[in-house]
Design a protein around this motif. Structure first.
Motif, PDB file in Angstrom:
ATOM      1  N   LEU A   1      33.730  46.591  53.671  1.00 14.98           N
ATOM      2  CA  LEU A   1      33.624  45.555  54.697  1.00 14.98           C
ATOM      3  C   LEU A   1      33.170  44.238  54.066  1.00 14.98           C
ATOM      4  O   LEU A   1      33.743  43.170  54.344  1.00 14.98           O
ATOM      5  CB  LEU A   1      32.652  45.992  55.794  1.00 14.98           C
ATOM      6  N   LEU A   2      32.154  44.298  53.212  1.00 16.03           N
ATOM      7  CA  LEU A   2      31.648  43.083  52.570  1.00 16.03           C
ATOM      8  C   LEU A   2      32.715  42.455  51.677  1.00 16.03           C
ATOM      9  O   LEU A   2      32.868  41.230  51.638  1.00 16.03           O
ATOM     10  CB  LEU A   2      30.392  43.392  51.761  1.00 16.03           C
ATOM     11  N   LYS A   3      33.467  43.280  50.955  1.00 18.63           N
ATOM     12  CA  LYS A   3      34.527  42.744  50.095  1.00 18.63           C
ATOM     13  C   LYS A   3      35.621  42.054  50.908  1.00 18.63           C
ATOM     14  O   LYS A   3      36.118  40.991  50.539  1.00 18.63           O
ATOM     15  CB  LYS A   3      35.139  43.866  49.255  1.00 18.63           C
TER      16      LYS A   3
ATOM     17  N   LEU B   1      24.669  50.690  48.718  1.00 20.37           N
ATOM     18  CA  LEU B   1      25.406  50.675  49.984  1.00 20.37           C
ATOM     19  C   LEU B   1      26.418  51.812  50.022  1.00 20.37           C
ATOM     20  O   LEU B   1      26.934  52.235  48.983  1.00 20.37           O
ATOM     21  CB  LEU B   1      26.136  49.337  50.125  1.00 20.37           C
ATOM     22  N   ASP B   2      26.717  52.278  51.232  1.00 24.69           N
ATOM     23  CA  ASP B   2      27.762  53.304  51.356  1.00 24.69           C
ATOM     24  C   ASP B   2      29.131  52.629  51.205  1.00 24.69           C
ATOM     25  O   ASP B   2      29.257  51.410  51.228  1.00 24.69           O
ATOM     26  CB  ASP B   2      27.653  54.050  52.690  1.00 24.69           C
ATOM     27  N   MET B   3      30.167  53.433  51.031  1.00 28.33           N
ATOM     28  CA  MET B   3      31.495  52.931  50.692  1.00 28.33           C
ATOM     29  C   MET B   3      32.061  52.022  51.792  1.00 28.33           C
ATOM     30  O   MET B   3      32.657  50.979  51.502  1.00 28.33           O
ATOM     31  CB  MET B   3      32.419  54.127  50.454  1.00 28.33           C
ATOM     32  N   GLU B   4      31.854  52.400  53.066  1.00 33.93           N
ATOM     33  CA  GLU B   4      32.403  51.605  54.178  1.00 33.93           C
ATOM     34  C   GLU B   4      31.805  50.202  54.196  1.00 33.93           C
ATOM     35  O   GLU B   4      32.515  49.208  54.363  1.00 33.93           O
ATOM     36  CB  GLU B   4      32.127  52.318  55.508  1.00 33.93           C
ATOM     37  N   THR B   5      30.491  50.118  54.025  1.00 36.20           N
ATOM     38  CA  THR B   5      29.824  48.813  54.045  1.00 36.20           C
ATOM     39  C   THR B   5      30.298  47.948  52.882  1.00 36.20           C
ATOM     40  O   THR B   5      30.519  46.742  53.043  1.00 36.20           O
ATOM     41  CB  THR B   5      28.299  49.000  53.966  1.00 36.20           C
TER      42      THR B   5
END
Length: 144
Positions: free
Chosen positions: A98-100, A91-95
């Protein structure tokens, strides 16, 4: 009959001439070593084994079920005829952030729900608090 047995044992004891296979003629030296019969037999056996193996694989491919499915097939592919794992990109850093944050929000919400549940249970146990306070036990009436 006894004489034949003696003769056969003598015949086996006699040294025989060993027949040697011929060497490569000088005029054909440029072609390398002359293939002897035992070399040919080994090469032929190897060739036939490979041929049988290929035939078995072709048969297996011909009779395979086109509707057959395994979940691992979704993440697999071929590159140059070799099976490799092509799925599962990271996953990219933004995703990931967001999940965290969603995970953290979920944990906080569950914590609040559990705290409310504890408060409700403590409120229902008011009779136990009166007994611990040192009051007289026979004045408190409980109805079940």
């Amino acid at each position: 009959r006894r004489r034949e047995q003696v003769m056969s044992s003598i015949r086996n004891a006699v040294k025989r001439k060993t027949h040697k296979e011929r060497a490569q003629p000088a005029s054909r030296k440029r072609f390398g070593l002359l293939e002897k019969h035992k070399d040919y037999v080994l090469r032929a056996r190897d060739h036939n084994l490979k041929k049988k193996r290929l035939q078995a694989l072709q048969e297996k491919a011909a009779f395979r079920n086109p509707d057959e499915f395994y979940f691992k097939m979704q993440n697999m592919g071929t590159k140059g005829g070799v099976h490799t794992n092509v799925g599962g990109e990271s996953l990219d850093m933004e995703t990931a952030l967001l999940l965290k944050s969603q995970d953290l929000n979920y944990i906080e919400m569950k914590k609040r729900v559990d705290e409310r549940k504890i408060e409700r249970l403590e409120a229902s146990l008011h009779a136990i608090g009166a007994a611990e306070a040192g009051g007289r036990m026979n004045q408190h009436t409980l109805f079940f």
